[in-house]
Design a protein around this motif. Structure first.
Motif, PDB file in Angstrom:
ATOM      1  N   LEU A   1      -6.826   2.801  -4.527  1.00 44.29           N
ATOM      2  CA  LEU A   1      -6.498   2.620  -3.112  1.00 44.29           C
ATOM      3  C   LEU A   1      -6.705   3.909  -2.341  1.00 44.29           C
ATOM      4  CD1 LEU A   1      -5.264   0.990  -0.755  1.00 44.29           C
ATOM      5  CD2 LEU A   1      -3.013   1.759  -1.535  1.00 44.29           C
ATOM      6  N   LEU A   2      -6.241   5.007  -2.897  1.00 43.71           N
ATOM      7  CA  LEU A   2      -6.388   6.297  -2.241  1.00 43.71           C
ATOM      8  C   LEU A   2      -7.866   6.664  -2.101  1.00 43.71           C
ATOM      9  CD1 LEU A   2      -4.808   8.702  -1.106  1.00 43.71           C
ATOM     10  CD2 LEU A   2      -4.822   9.697  -3.404  1.00 43.71           C
TER      11      LEU A   2
ATOM     12  N   ASP B   1     -11.503   8.004 -11.485  1.00 41.10           N
ATOM     13  CA  ASP B   1     -10.392   7.954 -12.435  1.00 41.10           C
ATOM     14  C   ASP B   1      -9.566   6.686 -12.268  1.00 41.10           C
ATOM     15  OD1 ASP B   1     -11.251  10.417 -13.286  1.00 41.10           O
ATOM     16  OD2 ASP B   1      -9.726  11.547 -12.194  1.00 41.10           O
ATOM     17  N   GLY B   2      -9.466   6.200 -11.029  1.00 40.34           N
ATOM     18  CA  GLY B   2      -8.701   4.973 -10.813  1.00 40.34           C
ATOM     19  C   GLY B   2      -9.312   3.786 -11.515  1.00 40.34           C
ATOM     20  N   ILE B   3     -10.631   3.635 -11.406  1.00 40.25           N
ATOM     21  CA  ILE B   3     -11.326   2.539 -12.088  1.00 40.25           C
ATOM     22  C   ILE B   3     -11.162   2.679 -13.600  1.00 40.25           C
ATOM     23  CG2 ILE B   3     -13.590   1.557 -12.587  1.00 40.25           C
ATOM     24  CD1 ILE B   3     -14.379   2.232  -9.700  1.00 40.25           C
ATOM     25  N   ALA B   4     -11.334   3.906 -14.094  1.00 39.44           N
ATOM     26  CA  ALA B   4     -11.200   4.133 -15.528  1.00 39.44           C
ATOM     27  C   ALA B   4      -9.799   3.776 -16.020  1.00 39.44           C
ATOM     28  CB  ALA B   4     -11.511   5.592 -15.853  1.00 39.44           C
TER      29      ALA B   4
ATOM     30  N   GLY C   1       0.811  -1.205   0.000  1.00 39.03           N
ATOM     31  CA  GLY C   1       0.000   0.000   0.000  1.00 39.03           C
ATOM     32  C   GLY C   1       0.847   1.258   0.000  1.00 39.03           C
ATOM     33  N   LEU C   2       1.893   1.269   0.830  1.00 37.44           N
ATOM     34  CA  LEU C   2       2.772   2.433   0.882  1.00 37.44           C
ATOM     35  C   LEU C   2       3.499   2.630  -0.445  1.00 37.44           C
ATOM     36  CD1 LEU C   2       4.241   1.963   4.469  1.00 37.44           C
ATOM     37  CD2 LEU C   2       2.711   3.798   3.721  1.00 37.44           C
ATOM     38  N   GLU C   3       3.933   1.530  -1.058  1.00 34.37           N
ATOM     39  CA  GLU C   3       4.629   1.653  -2.338  1.00 34.37           C
ATOM     40  C   GLU C   3       3.676   2.107  -3.439  1.00 34.37           C
ATOM     41  OE1 GLU C   3       8.465  -1.271  -1.782  1.00 34.37           O
ATOM     42  OE2 GLU C   3       6.726  -2.082  -2.851  1.00 34.37           O
ATOM     43  N   LEU C   4       2.414   1.681  -3.367  1.00 32.14           N
ATOM     44  CA  LEU C   4       1.426   2.173  -4.326  1.00 32.14           C
ATOM     45  C   LEU C   4       1.244   3.683  -4.207  1.00 32.14           C
ATOM     46  CD1 LEU C   4      -1.518  -0.402  -4.477  1.00 32.14           C
ATOM     47  CD2 LEU C   4      -0.160   0.439  -6.403  1.00 32.14           C
ATOM     48  N   LEU C   5       1.198   4.174  -2.983  1.00 29.86           N
ATOM     49  CA  LEU C   5       1.034   5.610  -2.788  1.00 29.86           C
ATOM     50  C   LEU C   5       2.260   6.382  -3.260  1.00 29.86           C
ATOM     51  CD1 LEU C   5      -0.776   5.655   0.667  1.00 29.86           C
ATOM     52  CD2 LEU C   5      -1.776   5.940  -1.609  1.00 29.86           C
TER      53      LEU C   5
END
Length: 368
Positions: free
Chosen positions: A127-128, A158-161, A34-38
């Motif tokens: 995630l955000l 926007d994330g889903i798109a 999760g941290l690396e995704l952010l």
């Protein structure tokens, strides 16, 4: 005669410790991911990956200057991305600010190229989005209400798109080949209705694959439709987008194909939506549904795909659907028997699972 002995207390303790440790390790790995995704999202928002791609290699001061960010932050992000294996160190130096980094092609496909089949730039936004909306979900759990889709904001939208765009871009044309009769008709004209089109990437790819057909996308979310219209203009395709409710479809425009891509499980009245879609079809028309490739029945513990869908359901899909209607509120985990039951109730005579290879989605043709 075989007898089964009860496990000794020592054996129970050993089993519990093993399970405890495995769960702790998995949750730690989840925190790390999760941290690396952010951190990836940080690089995406500040255009740091684009700068690396354009310049080939950069050092701390070069990235800071090009991105308009503070050098100390630039250095820390570059080092973190290299430690995480996203960037390569191509010219090491004792002076940390002079060390040079590069974005390898393999990483660029994942974090930078929105049309790459491997692109996951939307994962950090999704995630955000669920993290920032968690307090509203907590309140919904207590009240029994829901959380409006719009309340999840641009991050989820926007994330889903961004997650779905490369799938449509690379695969949608092949999906249509599993409907040869409908595809042949649409190659000469006809009409398609894309239900729950979101930001429009599925509708845009339908237009590219079926240039002779009239393509319309509908979605309840006004912000998604606004984004879809912008995306269509940028893509240079002629499509129509409308704000609309799937359960309220009318037969004013008869169509040869209705599609529900990653939308059926989100509908508050799925049976009514399927029934209205059936009523819109021309003779010989079809409904194409793409939804989650989950197990046929609940089994615990589940595999990674089942875990992903349940987690997303708890944090987003179920609360959003509960805001629309509590009558069905299926959530993300839409199993094949449920699709078949809904289709039968909506008046379809047959449901086929289509031979489409996709790791995340299962595809259905509904015959009116």
């Amino acid at each position: 005669m075989t007898t089964t002995q009860e496990p000794t207390p020592a054996a129970v303790d050993a089993l519990d410790e093993s399970r405890r440790d495995a769960l702790a390790e998995r949750l730690f790995a989840g925190m790390l991911s999760g941290l690396e995704l952010l951190a990836v999202e940080l690089g995406r928002r500040l255009d740091l990956y684009a700068i690396l791609h354009e310049q080939g290699t950069v050092d701390t001061l070069g990235l800071a200057s090009a991105a308009g960010i503070a050098p100390r932050y630039a250095r820390e992000w570059l080092e973190q991305q290299a430690v995480a294996g996203v960037l390569d160190v191509v010219d090491d130096d004792d002076d940390a600010d002079r060390r040079r980094y590069a974005l390898p092609a393999a990483s660029a496909a994942v974090v930078l190229d929105p049309d790459s089949p491997a692109y996951l730039g939307g994962a950090s936004m999704a995630l955000l989005g669920v993290a920032l909306t968690l307090e509203k979900v907590v309140d919904a759990f207590r009240s029994g209400g829901g959380v409006a889709y719009r309340d999840f904001g641009d991050n989820i939208r926007d994330g889903i798109a961004m997650l779905n765009r490369p799938v449509y871009r690379n695969d949608l044309a092949q999906w249509l080949e599993t409907l040869p009769d409908v595809q042949e008709r649409l190659s000469r004209g006809g009409a398609v209705l894309d239900v729950g089109c979101g930001s429009g990437w599925s509708t845009i790819e339908l237009a590219r694959a079926l240039p002779q057909a009239t393509i319309t996308g509908i979605d309840m979310d006004e912000a998604s439709i606004a984004a879809a219209r912008r995306n269509a203009v940028e893509a240079g395709v002629d499509v129509t987008f409308e704000v609309g409710d799937a359960a309220g479809l009318t037969t004013a425009q008869r169509v040869d194909l209705v599609t529900f891509f990653e939308a059926l499980h989100d509908l508050g009245e799925p049976v009514q939506a399927l029934a209205r879609a059936r009523a819109c079809l021309t003779p010989g028309g079809a409904v194409l549904v793409a939804d989650e490739r989950v197990a046929p029945a609940f089994t615990a513990p589940g595999d990674e795909l089942e875990r992903l869908n349940y987690a997303y359901s708890v944090l987003h899909c179920l609360p959003a659907t509960m805001d629309e209607s509590t009558a069905v509120a299926n959530g993300t985990v839409l199993r094949e028997p449920t699709v078949r039951a809904w289709a039968a109730e909506a008046g379809y005579r047959r449901v086929d699972v289509l031979p489409i290879d996709n790791d995340l989605w299962r595809f259905y043709r509904l015959w009116p």
